[in-house]
Design a protein around this motif. Structure first.
Motif, short mmCIF file in Angstrom:
data_model
loop_
_atom_site.label_atom_id
_atom_site.label_comp_id
_atom_site.label_asym_id
_atom_site.label_seq_id
_atom_site.Cartn_x
_atom_site.Cartn_y
_atom_site.Cartn_z
N ALA A 69 0.74 -1.24 0.17
CA ALA A 69 -0.11 0.21 -0.12
C ALA A 69 0.89 1.32 0.04
CB ALA A 69 -1.01 -0.10 1.15
N LEU A 70 1.85 1.08 0.68
CA LEU A 70 2.80 2.49 0.71
C LEU A 70 3.51 2.64 -0.45
CD1 LEU A 70 4.20 4.59 2.69
CD2 LEU A 70 5.93 2.80 3.16
N TRP A 71 4.24 1.65 -1.12
CA TRP A 71 4.65 1.64 -2.47
C TRP A 71 3.60 2.01 -3.42
CZ3 TRP A 71 9.31 2.30 -3.84
CH2 TRP A 71 10.57 2.21 -3.02
N GLY A 72 2.34 1.72 -3.45
CA GLY A 72 1.43 1.99 -4.45
C GLY A 72 1.11 3.48 -4.37
N MET A 73 0.76 3.85 -3.16
CA MET A 73 0.57 5.34 -2.93
C MET A 73 1.53 6.17 -3.46
SD MET A 73 -1.52 5.58 0.51
CE MET A 73 -0.75 4.63 1.48
N LYS A 74 2.82 5.88 -3.33
CA LYS A 74 3.92 6.74 -3.73
C LYS A 74 3.95 6.44 -5.23
CE LYS A 74 7.16 5.68 0.22
NZ LYS A 74 8.59 5.09 0.63
N TRP A 75 3.79 5.41 -5.94
CA TRP A 75 3.81 5.24 -7.39
C TRP A 75 2.66 6.07 -8.03
CZ3 TRP A 75 0.40 2.70 -10.76
CH2 TRP A 75 0.86 2.50 -12.20
N LEU A 76 1.51 6.19 -7.28
CA LEU A 76 0.28 6.93 -7.87
C LEU A 76 0.18 8.16 -7.65
CD1 LEU A 76 -2.47 4.16 -7.05
CD2 LEU A 76 -1.60 4.96 -9.30
N LEU A 77 0.63 8.66 -6.50
CA LEU A 77 0.69 9.97 -5.91
C LEU A 77 1.69 10.82 -6.02
CD1 LEU A 77 -2.11 9.54 -3.16
CD2 LEU A 77 -2.55 10.09 -5.77
N LEU A 78 2.86 10.36 -5.62
CA LEU A 78 4.29 10.99 -5.37
C LEU A 78 4.52 11.90 -6.66
CD1 LEU A 78 6.25 11.67 -3.13
CD2 LEU A 78 7.55 9.77 -4.10
N PRO A 79 4.44 11.50 -8.04
CA PRO A 79 4.66 12.35 -8.73
C PRO A 79 3.80 13.63 -9.16
CG PRO A 79 4.34 10.15 -9.83
CD PRO A 79 3.96 10.31 -8.51
#
Length: 210
Positions: A25-35
Motif C-alpha cells: 500500500a505504501l509503495w502503491g501510494m508513492k507510485w500513484l501520487l508522489l509524482p
C-alpha cells in the motif's frame, strides 16, 4: 501441541499478510501520487509521513474496532521515568542540529523518522503482533525473537530500489539493523509491558542516526 502449532502458523501467516499489504500500500501510494508533488527530499518525507499516518489509522481501526483488541500502548502506571525520558526525547528532538542547519524543512524529516515511523512500526510489531503472539502462549524470549525476525524482514520492503539494482550489501545491512532494533525493542517491550516505551526508544535511536 498440534493445536498451538497450527495457531502459531496462522498468526505468523497473518503477520506476513499484514506486512506485505502495508508495504504494498505504501509503495502503491508513492507510485500513484508522489509524482504530483515536488521532487525534493522534504516533499518525499512529508508525503511518506502522511501515508504512514493513514496506514497507522487503518491498523488501529482494524485492531480496536474489527478485532476489539488493545495495543498495550500506554504504561499501566505513569511514573517519573516515563516523564524523564519523554522530556529528554522532546528536548533532543528540538535541539537536533538539523533544525539549525536546515530550518523548517528539517522539522518534517525529523518528525517522519523519529515520531511517525516509530509509532507506525511499534503499534504493528510491539503492539498488535506482540499481543497476538503472546495470546497463543509464547514465552517472552520467543516473543522477542519472533517479532525481531518479522521486523528484520519488514525492512526488506524499504529496500525495493536496492533489490532492483542488485545492491545486496545495502539490503543485508538494512535487515541486520532491523534485527538488532527488533531484539532491543522487544526486550524493552518485555520489561515495560507497553509499546509507548518502545516508541520513545525507537524514536531516539532514529533521531541519533539522522
Amino acid at each position: 501441541m498440534e493445536k498451538k502449532s497450527g495457531r502459531m502458523s496462522y498468526v505468523l501467516a497473518e503477520a506476513l499478510v499484514w506486512m506485505g499489504a502495508l508495504q504494498a500500500a505504501l509503495w502503491g501510494m508513492k507510485w500513484l501520487l508522489l509524482p504530483l508533488f515536488p521532487d525534493t527530499r522534504v516533499a518525499y518525507k512529508l508525503f511518506t509521513m502522511g501515508c504512514m499516518l493513514l496506514l497507522t489509522g487503518v491498523v488501529v481501526a482494524y485492531v480496536r474496532y474489527g478485532r476489539r483488541e488493545r495495543f498495550s500502548f500506554l504504561p499501566h502506571t505513569w511514573n517519573r521515568r516515563y516523564t524523564f525520558f519523554t522530556g529528554l526525547f522532546l528536548l533532543l528532538l528540538m535541539l537536533s542540529p538539523a533544525n539549525f542547519k536546515q530550518g523548517l524543512p528539517a522539522v518534517g524529516v525529523l518528525l517522519y523518522g523519529s515520531v511517525v515511523t516509530p509509532l507506525y512500526e511499534e503499534l504493528l510489531f510491539r503492539g498488535y503482533l506482540w499481543n497476538r503472539l503472546s495470546a497463543i502462549g509464547n514465552s517472552p524470549r520467543r516473543l522477542i525473537l519472533y517479532t525481531a525476525l518479522l521486523f528484520a524482514l519488514w525492512h526488506v520492503g524499504y529496500m525495493v530500489n536496492a533489490l532492483v539494482e542488485g545492491n545486496w550489501v545495502a539490503v543485508i545491512s538494512k535487515v541486520l539493523v532491523g534485527l538488532c532494533y527488533g531484539l532491543l525493542l522487544g526486550w524493552v517491550r518485555m520489561k515495560t509491558g507497553n509499546c509507548y516505551a518502545t516508541c520513545l526508544l525507537h524514536g531516539l535511536m532514529n533521531l541519533l542516526s539522522i
